[in-house]
Design a protein around this motif. Sequence first.
Motif, mmCIF file in Angstrom:
data_model
loop_
_atom_site.group_PDB
_atom_site.id
_atom_site.type_symbol
_atom_site.label_atom_id
_atom_site.label_comp_id
_atom_site.label_asym_id
_atom_site.label_seq_id
_atom_site.Cartn_x
_atom_site.Cartn_y
_atom_site.Cartn_z
ATOM 1 N N ALA A 58 0.821 -1.215 0.000
ATOM 2 C CA ALA A 58 0.000 0.000 0.000
ATOM 3 C C ALA A 58 0.855 1.265 0.000
ATOM 4 O O ALA A 58 1.650 1.496 0.901
ATOM 5 C CB ALA A 58 -0.924 0.001 1.207
ATOM 6 N N ASP A 96 -4.987 2.747 -1.844
ATOM 7 C CA ASP A 96 -4.840 1.290 -1.896
ATOM 8 C C ASP A 96 -5.615 0.597 -0.776
ATOM 9 O O ASP A 96 -6.101 -0.515 -0.951
ATOM 10 C CB ASP A 96 -3.361 0.913 -1.793
ATOM 11 C CG ASP A 96 -2.534 1.581 -2.872
ATOM 12 O OD1 ASP A 96 -2.821 1.334 -4.048
ATOM 13 O OD2 ASP A 96 -1.619 2.359 -2.532
ATOM 14 N N LYS A 149 -9.096 -2.125 -7.189
ATOM 15 C CA LYS A 149 -7.877 -2.643 -6.555
ATOM 16 C C LYS A 149 -7.796 -2.303 -5.066
ATOM 17 O O LYS A 149 -6.955 -2.838 -4.351
ATOM 18 C CB LYS A 149 -6.649 -2.097 -7.271
ATOM 19 C CG LYS A 149 -6.527 -2.585 -8.699
ATOM 20 C CD LYS A 149 -5.324 -1.975 -9.367
ATOM 21 C CE LYS A 149 -5.271 -2.401 -10.826
ATOM 22 N NZ LYS A 149 -4.203 -1.710 -11.556
ATOM 23 N N THR A 150 -8.623 -1.407 -4.604
ATOM 24 C CA THR A 150 -8.598 -0.966 -3.208
ATOM 25 C C THR A 150 -9.188 -2.029 -2.292
ATOM 26 O O THR A 150 -10.170 -2.675 -2.637
ATOM 27 C CB THR A 150 -9.417 0.336 -3.047
ATOM 28 O OG1 THR A 150 -8.912 1.314 -3.961
ATOM 29 C CG2 THR A 150 -9.338 0.878 -1.629
#
Length: 193
Positions: free
Chosen positions: A64, A131, A155-156
């Motif tokens: 992240a 992220d 994608k988070t």
Amino acid sequence: MNIYFKKVKFLNLQDHDIFFEKIEKYKKLLKKFNAVHNLTHFENIDENIIDSIKILDFYDLNFAKNIIDVGSGAGFPAVFLACLLNNSNFFLFEPNFKKSSFLRVIKTELELTNMNIIKEKIQNYPKFRVDVISSRALMDVKSLISICKGFYDEKTIFLLYKGSHIYEELKQMENYSIFNNGFRNYCILQSKE
């Protein structure tokens, strides 16, 4: 060294002493601020610090680059994750003036240059993609996802610190994992956006 921290498994931590120094500074500052401003009612701060970082035993967050913490309060879990994840930028959303002021002091005193304090509700702030979005027992999952719209994409992940009601909150949702540690359920939820 406190007995509770002997149980913690550290991941990618270069200098244990620096981390423990930061914890001790945090605890002294919290005690000082709590006496005047009543920031938290936690009886055992060490258990809550361990609870904040325990997720690292189950899930690697080193990927992240940008992490949001919603409703940061006195800094659980974001302050302690920021101490360990030096390569991540943290954005702590805390609209309460006393709590956000405390977090600014913590940022300075603990030299957490990777931590940004935002004294505003997340839904009122200009959007940017991250992220990870974390929250510790702030509100139900669907409400949290709703107020974070614009900050996440497919994608988070959402990192949720929840109790026993998490299974009920996740009904009709997919793509999640739950890691249990006593009373705490750590939920990793993949966003659908």
